[in-house]
Scaffold this motif. Sequence first.
Motif, mmCIF file in Angstrom:
data_model
loop_
_atom_site.group_PDB
_atom_site.id
_atom_site.type_symbol
_atom_site.label_atom_id
_atom_site.label_comp_id
_atom_site.label_asym_id
_atom_site.label_seq_id
_atom_site.Cartn_x
_atom_site.Cartn_y
_atom_site.Cartn_z
ATOM 1 N N GLN A 131 0.809 -0.983 -0.012
ATOM 2 C CA GLN A 131 -0.127 -0.137 -0.070
ATOM 3 C C GLN A 131 0.947 1.340 -0.012
ATOM 4 O O GLN A 131 0.116 2.315 -0.198
ATOM 5 N N ARG A 132 2.202 1.225 0.200
ATOM 6 C CA ARG A 132 3.062 2.161 0.276
ATOM 7 C C ARG A 132 4.032 2.479 -1.075
ATOM 8 O O ARG A 132 4.667 2.966 -1.177
ATOM 9 N N HIS A 133 3.523 1.709 -2.207
ATOM 10 C CA HIS A 133 3.972 1.685 -3.583
ATOM 11 C C HIS A 133 2.725 2.548 -4.252
ATOM 12 O O HIS A 133 1.745 2.275 -4.277
ATOM 13 N N SER A 140 -4.175 1.849 -10.573
ATOM 14 C CA SER A 140 -4.114 2.081 -8.924
ATOM 15 C C SER A 140 -5.017 2.627 -8.200
ATOM 16 O O SER A 140 -6.185 3.225 -8.659
ATOM 17 N N ASP A 141 -5.032 2.644 -6.907
ATOM 18 C CA ASP A 141 -5.958 3.431 -5.953
ATOM 19 C C ASP A 141 -5.998 4.860 -6.250
ATOM 20 O O ASP A 141 -7.294 5.530 -5.942
ATOM 21 N N TYR A 142 -5.066 5.436 -6.689
ATOM 22 C CA TYR A 142 -4.869 7.024 -7.070
ATOM 23 C C TYR A 142 -4.491 7.125 -8.293
ATOM 24 O O TYR A 142 -3.334 7.704 -8.511
ATOM 25 N N PHE A 150 0.509 10.492 -1.944
ATOM 26 C CA PHE A 150 1.696 10.950 -0.942
ATOM 27 C C PHE A 150 1.037 11.211 0.556
ATOM 28 O O PHE A 150 1.382 11.055 1.326
ATOM 29 N N ALA A 151 0.022 11.882 0.157
ATOM 30 C CA ALA A 151 -0.905 12.481 1.656
ATOM 31 C C ALA A 151 -1.357 11.103 2.189
ATOM 32 O O ALA A 151 -1.134 11.162 3.591
ATOM 33 N N GLU A 152 -2.003 10.264 1.577
ATOM 34 C CA GLU A 152 -2.930 9.256 2.311
ATOM 35 C C GLU A 152 -1.910 8.196 2.483
ATOM 36 O O GLU A 152 -2.015 7.512 3.671
ATOM 37 N N LYS A 156 -0.083 10.407 5.929
ATOM 38 C CA LYS A 156 -0.992 10.138 7.129
ATOM 39 C C LYS A 156 -0.551 8.809 7.759
ATOM 40 O O LYS A 156 -0.002 7.927 7.376
ATOM 41 N N THR A 157 -0.810 8.877 9.034
ATOM 42 C CA THR A 157 -0.273 7.963 9.934
ATOM 43 C C THR A 157 -1.322 7.643 11.120
ATOM 44 O O THR A 157 -1.983 8.521 11.469
#
Length: 536
Positions: A131-133, A140-142, A150-152, A156-157
């Motif tokens: 999910q961090r690729h 893709s999801d975005y 980059f934000a999500e 985001k954490t």
Amino acid sequence: MAILHPKRAAVLAACLARAAAAAVDDDFFGNSISSTSQLPYDENGKLSSHVLIYPAGNCAEYVRNHFGGRPNPFGFEFFAVEGEASDKFFSEAELPDPESEQQQPEDIDGCHLACQEIGADRSISHAIMPQRHYDGSQDSDYPDDFERFFAERCQKTEVGFMNYHSRTHPIRLYWISPEGEERPHGEIKYAERNTKCFESYLGHTFRFRDGETNEILADHVVEFVTMRGIGAGVGPYDTQGRDFDDEIRRTHSQEWNRHDRVTRTFSSLGFRKGRLPDDVFSSMGAFYYNNRNFREKEEWTGKGVFINWWEVDVYFVQIPWGLKGRWQARLMELVEAWTGVELEQTDMYGLRRYEEGARLLTHVDRESTHAASLIVNIAQGNLSKPWPVEVYDHGNRLHEVPMTPGDVVYYESARCLHGRNRPLEGPGAYYVNLFTHYRPVGDPRWFARPNPEGTPEPLVDVGECRLVGNGEEFGNGAVECDDPAVGPNLSPTLFSGRGGDSLQTWWEEVSPEEKKKKITPAVSGGGGGGGDDDEL
């Protein structure tokens, strides 16, 4: 979960402007590396910052054009990669030609990016959870939306906070706005069961105030996925009126009877040693490393005697809910492959940190929920000798399985007795584990079922077994049996369980306080249980 501010990265950047007043300059993008050894590491070999990774060439130009003139993203360093580093980070990706004229610097389509978190170990810093690729494709999801990715997925954490300050007055929690204003964000009641867990962004600040006096207890800047207790922690354990020797003896008898109630099995031995995928281990290791100084004493007062908490403090680093779900889903794939059965998640527990002198009583887990389980060793240090997990197979033979960080042990935890009766040894020794549990889908009575067709036959009779190697080492095939399917982890003592009394005997024999005669290795039959309870 509460979202503190808009999702769009442009708004997020404005919120974080106070954390990095200067605009990104060319030096920020001057990091081009060909080896993962060139990334920034601290003195312990862990990443010292979050990193955004992307291929050199047009993708790097896109990132430069995108971030030019904006505030530095909090906690991040950017690296264009080529050569060996590119191969490691994007080994399965079809990367565009760095000099392709078909892709322009303003076009993200086809670019692959990845963000790795602070605290990842040098040896697997290239291993990043899926999910961090980002691949820039329409699938893709975005799609075509690097800002949102980059934000999500990078900024985001999750954060979680526990109240160990006051039993009577909840802690008041505030988010500090970019203008420095305190904005209420709820209350936190006492104890782990009332943990407040939510999503935030790197660089955000929270303030904790006493619910009665309004005194400031702490400020916290979000630097990574965090789980933190506020206050003095759990007080001394209450041992008044407890006869621990008697409780231990009775528990051994009860646990032996419980393990005999489970009829269904999943594998021939009841356990197997394996290894975590690198990306999952990297994520788990980074989370523990970043939060190791936020560990809290585990709440054990009023509970059983499965850990010798009355002698040695036990510590805990709780896992935020979302991260726990991602880990558990990945680990379930491994356990399903081992059992050959479709499973559902039931529980995940940890991270538990044991320290010098810790011991775990032989026991089994809850029948309704703990059919097939996994022990994960996250970290260990300062051990003077290995601290093996002890698992009894379907023939009630004791196996002592050594683990190193990143190792896993699959086990049928409601059927196979397990523990760590030997004490954890070494000045300042520590050992950090995660436990996750599953059962067949929709079947809380799985344990009372007969084995379905195709289930491996339990390995009960392995013929004669004998000590052929070093009796002081574990997991190296020191015991040889007529049937080699029993594996390399049989205890060099050739100990087998024969009932609750035999479990008590083992506890006493390996106790550091006991002066009894040690168990002497001898030729052993492989038939498993049966016989007198006190027979070794």
